[in-house]
Motif scaffolding. Structure first.
Motif, mmCIF file in Angstrom:
data_model
loop_
_atom_site.group_PDB
_atom_site.id
_atom_site.type_symbol
_atom_site.label_atom_id
_atom_site.label_comp_id
_atom_site.label_asym_id
_atom_site.label_seq_id
_atom_site.Cartn_x
_atom_site.Cartn_y
_atom_site.Cartn_z
ATOM 1 N N ASP A 70 6.363 -30.536 22.677
ATOM 2 C CA ASP A 70 7.310 -30.938 23.716
ATOM 3 C C ASP A 70 7.388 -29.874 24.801
ATOM 4 N N GLY A 71 6.381 -29.854 25.682
ATOM 5 C CA GLY A 71 6.369 -28.877 26.768
ATOM 6 C C GLY A 71 7.524 -29.070 27.729
ATOM 7 N N ARG A 88 12.784 -27.290 30.047
ATOM 8 C CA ARG A 88 14.220 -27.545 30.241
ATOM 9 C C ARG A 88 15.058 -26.458 29.587
ATOM 10 N N LEU A 89 14.665 -26.040 28.402
ATOM 11 C CA LEU A 89 15.370 -24.956 27.715
ATOM 12 C C LEU A 89 15.330 -23.680 28.543
ATOM 13 N N ASP A 141 -3.163 -21.045 24.345
ATOM 14 C CA ASP A 141 -2.277 -19.888 24.438
ATOM 15 C C ASP A 141 -2.185 -19.347 25.853
ATOM 16 N N ALA A 142 -3.282 -19.387 26.605
ATOM 17 C CA ALA A 142 -3.241 -18.897 27.981
ATOM 18 C C ALA A 142 -2.277 -19.720 28.822
ATOM 19 N N VAL A 143 -2.288 -21.031 28.627
ATOM 20 C CA VAL A 143 -1.383 -21.904 29.377
ATOM 21 C C VAL A 143 0.053 -21.687 28.920
ATOM 22 N N ASP A 191 -2.839 -30.637 30.897
ATOM 23 C CA ASP A 191 -2.631 -30.044 29.586
ATOM 24 C C ASP A 191 -1.877 -31.030 28.696
ATOM 25 N N PRO A 192 -2.261 -31.160 27.417
ATOM 26 C CA PRO A 192 -1.600 -32.154 26.560
ATOM 27 C C PRO A 192 -0.141 -31.838 26.267
#
Length: 706
Positions: free
Chosen positions: A231-232, A237-238, A275-277, A599-600
């Motif tokens: 949940d990106g 939002r957090l 991890d980079a993203v 990105d997924p």
């Protein structure tokens, strides 16, 4: 609970975390067992609400009336702990829904962590809970603690010791490792207000639970341990809410070196490993990342103290010149300044320093302060008074015989200053650590750890001072004919026209189907040209000898067309060839790569980096989640190792960083408004006196996932 979120789901989460009545389904009279421990903790820690054990084997447990089944529970139960075998969980949750219990913590294992059959059972559990109207924490979790209200819905070993509330909320995906971190927090005397283990996250996820607890005004710092993320949007939002509240968020995520590389047509796709993203997106939104549990605790200790850091200037006072140099080196590496002290500050220091000390920065007070405590006290107070110093570190070692004197000195320094300062006491006596922390003074056992924690404090407060970036999405430019349902690589001429319409500066390009057309295009441009093979099956043209540069006569252009076709036939014999692209040579002495990857987890992500054919070798790149503004584009450029090239080297002029940042921001807004975009590479983007211009484009379109 977020006071602006009055949704039914938010209200149920509030009842879960702040219950007035708790049912324990599968409760045991043996309070040492997993299904007995939450009863023991709730009783021993003094939970003020109703405790309702459920088990047909008992009429009472520990003096509490025990209910034969869930249907027998009274009205108004806020939440349930489910501690039954996995095969009984689905029926238990269904019964809880029928009885009107809105939330449950599921301890039981045997779900997604157990393979295909377990995943199927977990999906059945999630579906049942949704139909029954029951929110789930877990399954396969330790549960949670709300120490402020003595809610111990957990069997964690952490609950066995002293668990007095503190200013830190800690949410973890791992039970065992999370418990270890919680125990270390307690060891440092920091205190957890909330400890939550999310387990398999069949329903409630990390970000949603953390969002609920950071709203508590008693919480000053949020910390989390992640093993995976789906949940990106929730994490963003957090982060945004933590920033609004002024509360730092520190995350440790494992799997930093996992390649995660996807088969991709673009350099961006190959480089945008998970991890980079993740690292770039959380930095973009002001989240601090700790490499491991010890660094997380170091950051939490610094961030939990109330003093504000107004800049990146670090003052260092030491008992050892070598330690001062080591910390100054590390400070520069992590983005802090060790400023030269003002003349007035140096005069004040000289008045109290021994003749063989050093009155610069770092300040070396030598061991004389043992005989003359005012040396250390006045040196540190003076150092922190300097306008270029925003925080301080005091380094010393051993001093076992002088604990009382030193604790008194630090207490005086604390009373006379307002800027944050940390004590680095190597091999400190345990009594010294305990007494300093009781005074609210942050103390570390190693110099570099203290410096890294200081950098985290400075970054957090700098992020609070920075105005939030506008996140508007542009209206998408009209798609070229055929793009609406196109799958795969879009022809270069169509892609370039689409980007040009969206405001991205693109070099002119013509598709020539034969040598005569290529010569006509060269004559039209009236300048040296580049020829490039055009094929839907060849993403990286240079790899097949598919690029020729600086051709400026008819013979060279005709020969170039033949060469490109021959190279493609040799290196990619199955490739379909649409023709040859003809472009005028673009000016510019700096090459960048700019790209977008869907990105997924986080959606559209923009990349910028060192351009050319070695982009995947050099890996000098920066990422951001789209959309973003110009300031974020400038921050991306500041991360690149090639930054000196942008500012001009070896007689070459500097380039306009802001023009590049504007391109990145414009591209980010367009990408965010173009859901069918899967990958995009602009490589190279040449930057010269007239600003940036993209001279090659690989654009891949695919329908977004449902």
């Amino acid at each position: 609970m977020n006071p602006t979120d009055t949704s039914p789901r938010a209200q149920v989460i509030a009842r879960l975390l702040h219950p007035r009545s708790i049912a324990v389904v599968g409760a045991s009279a043996d309070l040492a067992k997993i299904n007995g421990r939450p009863l023991k903790h709730l009783i021993d820690k003094g939970f003020g609400g109703r405790i309702l054990p459920v088990n047909p084997k008992y009429r009472e447990i520990a003096g509490l009336a025990c209910f034969a089944d869930i249907a027998s529970l009274p009205d108004g139960v806020d939440m349930a702990v489910v501690a039954v075998p996995a095969r009984e969980v689905v029926a238990s949750v269904e019964a809880l829904g029928a009885r009107g219990v809105p939330a449950a913590v599921v301890f039981s294992s045997g779900f997604g962590e157990m393979g295909e059959a377990g995943r199927a059972l977990e999906q059945r559990l999630a579906d049942t809970a949704r139909r029954a109207g029951v929110l789930l924490c877990g399954p396969n979790c330790l549960g949670f603690i709300n120490a402020f209200e003595n809610v111990y819905a957990t069997f964690s070993q952490y609950a066995d010791g002293e668990t007095g509330p503190g200013p830190i909320a800690f949410v973890t995906q791992s039970g065992a490792f999370g418990t270890a971190i919680a125990a270390l927090v307690r060891q440092r005397g920091l205190g957890l207000g909330y400890f939550i283990n999310t387990g398999n996250e069949a329903d409630l996820q990390f970000a949603e639970l953390m969002l609920a607890v950071v709203e508590d005004p008693r919480i000053r710092v949020a910390a989390g341990y992640l093993e995976g993320l789906t949940d990106g949007d929730g994490l963003v939002r957090l982060a945004q809410r933590c920033r609004e509240l002024g509360k730092p968020l520190v995350l440790t995520k494992v799997g930093r070196m996992a390649s995660g590389a996807r088969a991709a047509a673009s350099h961006t796709g190959a480089l945008a490993v998970e991890d980079a993203v993740f690292d770039a997106v959380i930095r973009q939104h002001g989240v601090l990342r700790a490499r491991n549990e010890e660094q997380m605790l170091d950051m939490l200790e610094a961030l939990a103290q109330p003093r504000v850091c107004e800049g990146f200037g670090l003052g260092i006072a030491t008992q050892s010149g070598g330690a001062g140099v080591m910390m100054a080196d590390r400070a520069e590496e992590v983005g802090l300044a060790v400023p030269e002290l003002s003349a007035a500050t140096q005069q004040r220091l000289a008045a109290v320093m021994p003749a063989f000390g050093a009155a610069g920065n770092p300040v070396d007070v030598t061991g004389q302060f043992v005989a003359r405590p005012e040396l250390l006290r006045e040196s540190v107070v003076t150092l922190l008074d300097d306008p270029q110093v925003h925080m301080g570190i005091v380094w010393l070692q051993l001093m076992t015989a002088h604990v009382d004197k030193l604790v008194g000195i630090f207490e005086e320094i604390q009373a006379r200053t307002t800027k944050p300062f940390f004590v680095c006491w190597v091999a400190a006596p345990a009594a010294a650590l305990q007494r300093l922390r009781a005074l609210g003074i942050v103390v570390y056992g190693a110099g570099e750890r203290a410096v890294e924690a200081a950098a985290a404090l400075a970054r957090h407060h700098a992020g609070r001072r920075r105005p939030p970036q506008a996140l508007e999405r542009s209206a998408p430019a009209a798609a070229p004919a055929g793009a609406a349902d196109h799958q795969g690589m879009l022809p270069s001429v169509q892609a370039a026209a689409w980007l040009q319409a969206a405001g991205v500066p693109m070099a002119p390009v013509v598709l020539a189907h034969d040598a005569d057309a290529a010569v006509a295009a060269w004559r039209y441009f009236g300048a040296p040209v580049a020829l490039k093979v055009e094929s839907p099956d060849i993403a990286h043209k240079t790899e097949v000898g598919g690029v020729l540069l600086r051709l400026d006569d008819e013979a060279a252009v005709r020969a170039g067309v033949a060469t490109l076709r021959a190279n493609a036939a040799r290196h990619a014999p199955q490739a379909r060839i649409d023709g040859v692209l003809v472009q005028p040579m673009a000016a510019g002495h700096v090459e960048l790569v700019v790209g977008v990857q869907r990105d997924p987890v986080f959606g559209m992500v923009v990349m910028v980096g060192s351009g050319g054919v070695l982009v995947e070798v050099l890996k000098d790149v920066a990422f951001r989640r789209a959309p973003f503004g110009v300031d974020e584009g400038l921050a991306m450029l500041a991360e690149l190792r090639m930054g000196a090239v942008l500012d001009g080297v070896r007689g070459q002029p500097a380039v306009d960083r802001r023009a590049i940042a504007q391109l990145l921001a414009d591209l980010s807004r367009w990408a965010a408004a173009t859901p069918r975009l899967a990958e995009l590479d602009l490589n190279p983007v040449r930057i010269g006196a007239d600003g940036p211009v993209a001279v090659d484009c690989v654009m891949v379109l695919r329908d977004p996932p449902a």
